[in-house]
Structures are given as C-alpha cells and as structure tokens.
Design a protein around this motif. Structure first.
Motif, PDB file in Angstrom:
ATOM      1  N   THR A   5       0.893  -1.227   0.034  1.00 19.38           N
ATOM      2  CA  THR A   5      -0.063   0.054  -0.059  1.00 19.38           C
ATOM      3  C   THR A   5       1.014   1.283  -0.045  1.00 19.38           C
ATOM      4  O   THR A   5       2.117   1.148   0.369  1.00 19.38           O
ATOM      5  N   GLN A   6       0.284   2.354  -0.286  1.00 18.62           N
ATOM      6  CA  GLN A   6       0.916   3.534  -0.346  1.00 18.62           C
ATOM      7  C   GLN A   6       1.496   3.836   1.023  1.00 18.62           C
ATOM      8  O   GLN A   6       2.885   4.447   1.399  1.00 18.62           O
ATOM      9  N   THR A  30      -0.323  -0.324  -4.506  1.00 19.57           N
ATOM     10  CA  THR A  30      -1.751  -0.291  -4.536  1.00 19.57           C
ATOM     11  C   THR A  30      -2.081   1.080  -4.075  1.00 19.57           C
ATOM     12  O   THR A  30      -1.782   1.371  -3.141  1.00 19.57           O
ATOM     13  N   ARG A  31      -2.991   1.653  -4.734  1.00 17.78           N
ATOM     14  CA  ARG A  31      -3.487   2.938  -4.572  1.00 17.78           C
ATOM     15  C   ARG A  31      -5.220   2.939  -4.429  1.00 17.78           C
ATOM     16  O   ARG A  31      -5.622   2.614  -5.386  1.00 17.78           O
ATOM     17  N   SER A  32      -5.671   3.486  -3.492  1.00 24.20           N
ATOM     18  CA  SER A  32      -7.144   3.378  -3.423  1.00 24.20           C
ATOM     19  C   SER A  32      -7.704   4.537  -4.418  1.00 24.20           C
ATOM     20  O   SER A  32      -7.248   5.640  -4.477  1.00 24.20           O
ATOM     21  N   ARG A  34      -7.237   4.788  -7.428  1.00 23.11           N
ATOM     22  CA  ARG A  34      -6.190   5.309  -8.241  1.00 23.11           C
ATOM     23  C   ARG A  34      -5.726   4.398  -9.016  1.00 23.11           C
ATOM     24  O   ARG A  34      -5.691   3.244  -8.599  1.00 23.11           O
ATOM     25  N   ASN A  36      -2.700   1.690 -10.022  1.00 21.24           N
ATOM     26  CA  ASN A  36      -1.587   1.159  -9.173  1.00 21.24           C
ATOM     27  C   ASN A  36      -0.428   1.681 -10.044  1.00 21.24           C
ATOM     28  O   ASN A  36      -0.480   1.928 -11.293  1.00 21.24           O
TER      29      ASN A  36
END
Length: 89
Positions: A5-6, A30-32, A34, A36
């Motif tokens: 995750t970020q 992985t980006r919420s 947005r 990846n």
C-alpha cells in the motif's frame, strides 16, 4: 513481485527500493481509487526500453522472432565469450 500500500511504501521505502535495485524485485504500489504504480530497477527499465526499440522496427522484429524460432527448433548455437572474441576479435 511484491504488492504494498502507499502507507507501506512510505514506512518502508528505503528497504523496498534497496530490494528493487539489489534483487531486481518488482513492487506494485496499490492505491485507493487510483491506478496502481509499479516500481522496477533502472536496469530492468532500460532492458524494456531496448526491447521496445528493437521491436518497433519491422525488420528487427522479424529477425528476432526468426532467431527465437530457430533456437526453439534446436538450430541455435550458444557462443561463449571466448567464441565471440574469436569471431569479432
């Protein structure tokens, strides 16, 4: 390949980047809500760029594909560095 995750990236950035550069690891961030992002080494990036450049040209692409097919048929011959030097020395 490792997915983080970020937040994990921010917390462990030094270790993650060291693993990418030393071990040719790939990190997917992985980006919420947005897209990846993928982190690869510069060596891997340059290799992909060279492959893309060679494959853009139709003559190069055909020659490379024929060479691979020939090798897959058992017709290829692997040169040692010494063999290469003798041929091109």
């Amino acid at each position: 390949m490792l997915a983080v995750t970020q937040t994990d990236l921010r917390t462990n950035i030094k270790q993650l980047l060291d693993n990418v550069s030393r071990n040719d690891d790939t990190v997917v961030v992985t980006r919420s809500n947005r897209e990846n992002v993928v982190i690869i080494s510069e060596t891997e990036y340059n290799s992909w760029q060279e492959t893309n450049y060679l494959m853009k040209n139709e003559i190069n692409r055909k020659a490379l594909l024929e060479s691979l097919a020939s090798n897959n048929r058992g017709e290829g011959h692997v040169l040692t560095p010494e063999d290469w030097e003798k041929m091109n020395g």
